[in-house]
Write an enzyme that holds these catalytic residues in place. Sequence first.
Site, mmCIF file in Angstrom:
data_model
loop_
_atom_site.group_PDB
_atom_site.id
_atom_site.type_symbol
_atom_site.label_atom_id
_atom_site.label_comp_id
_atom_site.label_asym_id
_atom_site.label_seq_id
_atom_site.Cartn_x
_atom_site.Cartn_y
_atom_site.Cartn_z
ATOM 1 N N ARG A 57 0.849 -1.206 0.000
ATOM 2 C CA ARG A 57 0.000 0.000 0.000
ATOM 3 C C ARG A 57 0.876 1.244 0.000
ATOM 4 O O ARG A 57 0.550 2.257 -0.609
ATOM 5 C CB ARG A 57 -0.943 -0.039 1.213
ATOM 6 C CG ARG A 57 -1.922 -1.209 1.132
ATOM 7 C CD ARG A 57 -2.902 -1.237 2.266
ATOM 8 N NE ARG A 57 -3.797 -0.083 2.211
ATOM 9 C CZ ARG A 57 -4.606 0.240 3.217
ATOM 10 N NH1 ARG A 57 -4.595 -0.466 4.336
ATOM 11 N NH2 ARG A 57 -5.404 1.267 3.124
ATOM 12 N N ASN A 92 -9.387 7.012 6.122
ATOM 13 C CA ASN A 92 -8.305 6.641 5.207
ATOM 14 C C ASN A 92 -6.948 6.822 5.869
ATOM 15 O O ASN A 92 -6.767 7.696 6.722
ATOM 16 C CB ASN A 92 -8.379 7.489 3.927
ATOM 17 C CG ASN A 92 -9.683 7.246 3.185
ATOM 18 O OD1 ASN A 92 -10.350 6.224 3.395
ATOM 19 N ND2 ASN A 92 -10.077 8.183 2.343
ATOM 20 N N HIS A 109 -8.230 6.149 11.752
ATOM 21 C CA HIS A 109 -7.686 4.797 11.603
ATOM 22 C C HIS A 109 -6.184 4.793 11.428
ATOM 23 O O HIS A 109 -5.601 3.781 11.017
ATOM 24 C CB HIS A 109 -8.340 4.091 10.396
ATOM 25 C CG HIS A 109 -9.769 3.740 10.652
ATOM 26 N ND1 HIS A 109 -10.614 3.319 9.662
ATOM 27 C CD2 HIS A 109 -10.494 3.775 11.772
ATOM 28 C CE1 HIS A 109 -11.802 3.099 10.181
ATOM 29 N NE2 HIS A 109 -11.755 3.376 11.454
ATOM 30 N N GLY A 176 -17.944 8.718 0.398
ATOM 31 C CA GLY A 176 -17.171 7.556 -0.055
ATOM 32 C C GLY A 176 -16.871 6.546 1.017
ATOM 33 O O GLY A 176 -15.776 5.988 1.071
HETATM 34 P P1 NAD Z 1 -15.711 -3.437 13.271
HETATM 35 O O1 NAD Z 1 -15.401 -1.997 13.057
HETATM 36 O O2 NAD Z 1 -16.021 -4.265 12.110
HETATM 37 O O3 NAD Z 1 -16.943 -3.566 14.289
HETATM 38 C C1 NAD Z 1 -17.026 -2.590 15.324
HETATM 39 C C2 NAD Z 1 -18.002 -3.069 16.331
HETATM 40 O O4 NAD Z 1 -19.301 -2.625 15.874
HETATM 41 C C3 NAD Z 1 -18.067 -4.570 16.483
HETATM 42 O O5 NAD Z 1 -18.211 -4.901 17.833
HETATM 43 C C4 NAD Z 1 -19.326 -4.935 15.703
HETATM 44 O O6 NAD Z 1 -20.001 -6.045 16.270
HETATM 45 C C5 NAD Z 1 -20.185 -3.688 15.900
HETATM 46 N N1 NAD Z 1 -21.160 -3.507 14.825
HETATM 47 C C6 NAD Z 1 -21.011 -3.883 13.541
HETATM 48 N N2 NAD Z 1 -22.133 -3.551 12.870
HETATM 49 C C7 NAD Z 1 -22.973 -2.924 13.751
HETATM 50 C C8 NAD Z 1 -24.279 -2.344 13.670
HETATM 51 N N3 NAD Z 1 -24.959 -2.361 12.506
HETATM 52 N N4 NAD Z 1 -24.815 -1.784 14.776
HETATM 53 C C9 NAD Z 1 -24.138 -1.782 15.939
HETATM 54 N N5 NAD Z 1 -22.908 -2.329 16.108
HETATM 55 C C10 NAD Z 1 -22.351 -2.886 14.993
HETATM 56 O O7 NAD Z 1 -14.459 -4.092 14.013
HETATM 57 P P2 NAD Z 1 -13.655 -3.436 15.162
HETATM 58 O O8 NAD Z 1 -12.862 -4.535 15.728
HETATM 59 O O9 NAD Z 1 -14.533 -2.683 16.131
HETATM 60 O O10 NAD Z 1 -12.684 -2.332 14.427
HETATM 61 C C11 NAD Z 1 -12.201 -1.322 15.301
HETATM 62 C C12 NAD Z 1 -11.734 -0.195 14.451
HETATM 63 O O11 NAD Z 1 -10.578 -0.587 13.663
HETATM 64 C C13 NAD Z 1 -12.812 0.240 13.466
HETATM 65 O O12 NAD Z 1 -12.928 1.645 13.520
HETATM 66 C C14 NAD Z 1 -12.218 -0.178 12.138
HETATM 67 O O13 NAD Z 1 -12.623 0.694 11.108
HETATM 68 C C15 NAD Z 1 -10.751 -0.042 12.367
HETATM 69 N N6 NAD Z 1 -10.023 -0.800 11.343
HETATM 70 C C16 NAD Z 1 -9.022 -0.210 10.618
HETATM 71 C C17 NAD Z 1 -8.381 -0.941 9.622
HETATM 72 C C18 NAD Z 1 -7.313 -0.336 8.736
HETATM 73 O O14 NAD Z 1 -6.733 -1.028 7.928
HETATM 74 N N7 NAD Z 1 -7.123 0.967 8.901
HETATM 75 C C19 NAD Z 1 -8.700 -2.249 9.367
HETATM 76 C C20 NAD Z 1 -9.707 -2.785 10.122
HETATM 77 C C21 NAD Z 1 -10.371 -2.067 11.105
HETATM 78 N N1 APR Z 2 -17.099 8.473 -5.279
HETATM 79 C C1 APR Z 2 -17.891 8.257 -4.199
HETATM 80 N N2 APR Z 2 -17.972 7.071 -3.547
HETATM 81 C C2 APR Z 2 -17.218 6.060 -4.014
HETATM 82 C C3 APR Z 2 -16.351 6.204 -5.129
HETATM 83 C C4 APR Z 2 -16.324 7.489 -5.774
HETATM 84 N N3 APR Z 2 -15.557 7.723 -6.852
HETATM 85 N N4 APR Z 2 -15.745 5.002 -5.347
HETATM 86 C C5 APR Z 2 -16.202 4.155 -4.392
HETATM 87 N N5 APR Z 2 -17.092 4.780 -3.590
HETATM 88 C C6 APR Z 2 -17.797 4.243 -2.428
HETATM 89 C C7 APR Z 2 -18.267 2.822 -2.568
HETATM 90 O O1 APR Z 2 -19.584 2.792 -3.100
HETATM 91 C C8 APR Z 2 -18.251 2.342 -1.099
HETATM 92 O O2 APR Z 2 -19.502 2.603 -0.487
HETATM 93 O O3 APR Z 2 -16.840 4.227 -1.390
HETATM 94 C C9 APR Z 2 -17.180 3.204 -0.454
HETATM 95 C C10 APR Z 2 -15.903 2.439 -0.109
HETATM 96 O O4 APR Z 2 -16.245 1.552 0.948
HETATM 97 P P1 APR Z 2 -15.103 0.671 1.638
HETATM 98 O O5 APR Z 2 -14.249 0.067 0.591
HETATM 99 O O6 APR Z 2 -15.796 -0.214 2.632
HETATM 100 O O7 APR Z 2 -14.193 1.725 2.403
HETATM 101 P P2 APR Z 2 -14.499 2.413 3.808
HETATM 102 O O8 APR Z 2 -15.956 2.676 3.975
HETATM 103 O O9 APR Z 2 -13.555 3.542 3.908
HETATM 104 O O10 APR Z 2 -14.060 1.261 4.876
HETATM 105 C C11 APR Z 2 -14.143 1.643 6.256
HETATM 106 O O11 APR Z 2 -13.065 -0.406 6.990
HETATM 107 O O12 APR Z 2 -11.444 -2.001 6.686
HETATM 108 C C12 APR Z 2 -11.774 -0.865 7.386
HETATM 109 O O13 APR Z 2 -10.345 0.682 8.324
HETATM 110 C C13 APR Z 2 -10.803 0.219 7.099
HETATM 111 O O14 APR Z 2 -11.148 2.558 6.943
HETATM 112 C C14 APR Z 2 -11.639 1.320 6.466
HETATM 113 C C15 APR Z 2 -12.998 1.014 7.019
#
Ligand code: NAD
Ligand code: APR
Length: 238
Positions: A57, A92, A109, A176
């Site tokens: 990445r 992001n 994050h 997004g």
């Molecule tokens: P998660 O963010 O998937 O889930 C968070 C919690 O919310 C979990 O306990 C889940 O059960 C709960 N949840 C999910 N859907 C829900 C809903 N609809 N209503 C209520 N609760 C709901 O996993 P996590 O372990 O909590 O992740 C912690 C943080 O780490 C999150 O903010 C995640 O975005 C972040 N993260 C970052 C990266 C990265 O690469 N930057 C990767 C993964 C996770």
């Molecule tokens: N303009 C607007 N929206 C867009 C575009 C665009 N050009 N391209 C993609 N999207 C939207 C997609 O429709 C989707 O809903 O962006 C969203 C991307 O979703 P994810 O890939 O799930 O990314 P994100 O929501 O940032 O994920 C949240 O999950 O794994 C963890 O920590 C990680 O920060 C990440 C978090």
Amino acid sequence: MYRRIVILTGAGISAESGIQTFRDQDGLWEQHHIEDVATPEGYARDRELVERFYNLRWQDLHRDDIAPNAAHVALAKLEREFDGEVLLVTQNVDNLHELAGSKRLLHMHGELMKGRCPQSQQTFNLKEMFGPDNVCTCCIPAERLRPHIVWFGEMPFGMDTIHHALDECDLFIAIGTSGTVYPAAGFVDIANHRCAQTVEVNLMPADSHSQFQYHFTGKAGEIVPQLVDSILAGEVVG
Ligand code: NAD
Ligand code: APR
């Protein structure tokens, strides 16, 4: 008009800059197992595998063709020209908001360009990718830096600041993000409770779509500049 705006961005705002999202077709989570590369357990199990993932990445982010797009630039313009308060919260880990000029920015994050000492939790700007040469200067003996990334199971950064801003805001815009990952996916509920106007900008309805009052469907690079211009002109979004 508006006085306090909170903006949440997700991987979709960087898609038009050429950076892979997580859950779209061919997204990062289709090519890598989350439990292997985005959890503390995965890192403890195979540190080199996780470093290879983040180094891929890192290389992606340092490609010559990677640059902020019109959506990043418009958000930096909003921060400069809006006469109220703007807090930009991003999920992001790329640095495109900074490169576009945003300053009041919170990486909930973490940041790919930084490493973190596992002992002191101090962060360091990385000059090169992850590897044995990336060590802290705060411990003796020096500790190998981990990615300054929030993994599943870890607490995101800045939650007090974010909750305070959401409690005070009169406009919340999510750009997004798929609205699948908490706590970011729940920010819209807090804003609605505050009776703020809530707006979703996405290519398609996100999981939290029904919680938003207004929706702009399309590319962030096209919609966000128009949205920013109307806010700066004192127009109501909805
Ligand atoms: P998660 O963010 O998937 O889930 C968070 C919690 O919310 C979990 O306990 C889940 O059960 C709960 N949840 C999910 N859907 C829900 C809903 N609809 N209503 C209520 N609760 C709901 O996993 P996590 O372990 O909590 O992740 C912690 C943080 O780490 C999150 O903010 C995640 O975005 C972040 N993260 C970052 C990266 C990265 O690469 N930057 C990767 C993964 C996770
Ligand atoms: N303009 C607007 N929206 C867009 C575009 C665009 N050009 N391209 C993609 N999207 C939207 C997609 O429709 C989707 O809903 O962006 C969203 C991307 O979703 P994810 O890939 O799930 O990314 P994100 O929501 O940032 O994920 C949240 O999950 O794994 C963890 O920590 C990680 O920060 C990440 C978090």
